[in-house]
Write a protein that holds these residues in place. Sequence first.
Motif, PDB file in Angstrom:
ATOM      1  N   THR A 169       0.706  -1.123   0.037  1.00 45.51           N
ATOM      2  CA  THR A 169      -0.027   0.165  -0.141  1.00 45.51           C
ATOM      3  C   THR A 169       0.847   1.094   0.049  1.00 45.51           C
ATOM      4  O   THR A 169       1.949   1.212   0.706  1.00 45.51           O
ATOM      5  N   ASP A 171       0.783   5.019   1.391  1.00 42.71           N
ATOM      6  CA  ASP A 171       0.243   6.082   2.103  1.00 42.71           C
ATOM      7  C   ASP A 171       1.198   7.587   1.906  1.00 42.71           C
ATOM      8  O   ASP A 171       2.120   7.415   1.148  1.00 42.71           O
ATOM      9  N   VAL A 201       1.244  -3.244  -6.107  1.00 42.64           N
ATOM     10  CA  VAL A 201       0.316  -2.191  -5.523  1.00 42.64           C
ATOM     11  C   VAL A 201      -1.106  -2.813  -5.639  1.00 42.64           C
ATOM     12  O   VAL A 201      -1.748  -2.875  -6.454  1.00 42.64           O
TER      13      VAL A 201
END
Length: 276
Positions: A169, A171, A201
């Motif tokens: 992921t 962020d 991803v």
Amino acid sequence: MSIQLVEGIDENINEIIERWQALMKDEKGEKFFHFMPEQLVEKTSSEFAALMTSNIYEKDIVNTEKLKDFTEKVVRFGWSIKFVNKAIDNFSKIVFELLEEKGVIEQSNLRLYMTLFDNWILPLRESIIEAYAVEWDRTVSLQKIALQELSASLIPVFEKISVMPLVGTIDTERAKLIMENLLEGVVKQRAEVVLLDITGVPVVDTMVAHHIIQAADAVRLVGAKCMLVGIRPEIAQTIVTLGINLNDFTTTSTLQRGMQEALGLTNRTIVEVEQS
């Protein structure tokens, strides 16, 4: 601390450690005492016993040096906080039982020794758990930084062409690291084309796309071209559904196709050579 308690532990420390090891081996899911080399188990057990008795021998003060060394070690060994807590319980239980067997603790002084145990074990437990928690947080933080750096590396694959494979992921914090590594790598490697590979991803939403677009724009400002590769069908569908505009980028479904495009942009191509 009672002199009898100190002398009782000191005289029987080897038997205490032996019984403690046997009890720890019976703990559910225990791996350390079963699978680690015997020499390592013996050394760690002795260090644990020394830590547990440090606030008895050293005027009721927990030895911070031993505490730090031990917590660093057991965190590396993978001891959970539950396991550490159980180790303390088992150690105090064995000491109590053994001193009772030796006649040091008897009915007439039972209340006195229970008070002594409380004054010995409770502050020690708090110190060990607190030190363990701090060391665990520090280890996890270092591992997180190392993982982030490894997962955002710009790799030169051909002259003027570099690839950044992204996994997991993305962020805000990681996006910042991707941007820094990307720009630094482009300049250092003198890359003209950069392939951002998002094959690994799992989710591309508006925020992830925003980070990628920002990274690609930044690459353009330092004189290179950014391509987005590894777009799986479900990711393509999500991008269209969310209305994310990637028209300014060259996109491909695989890294292989992206590499062919990158070679074309740098006036090169892959040719088959017949072996003589």
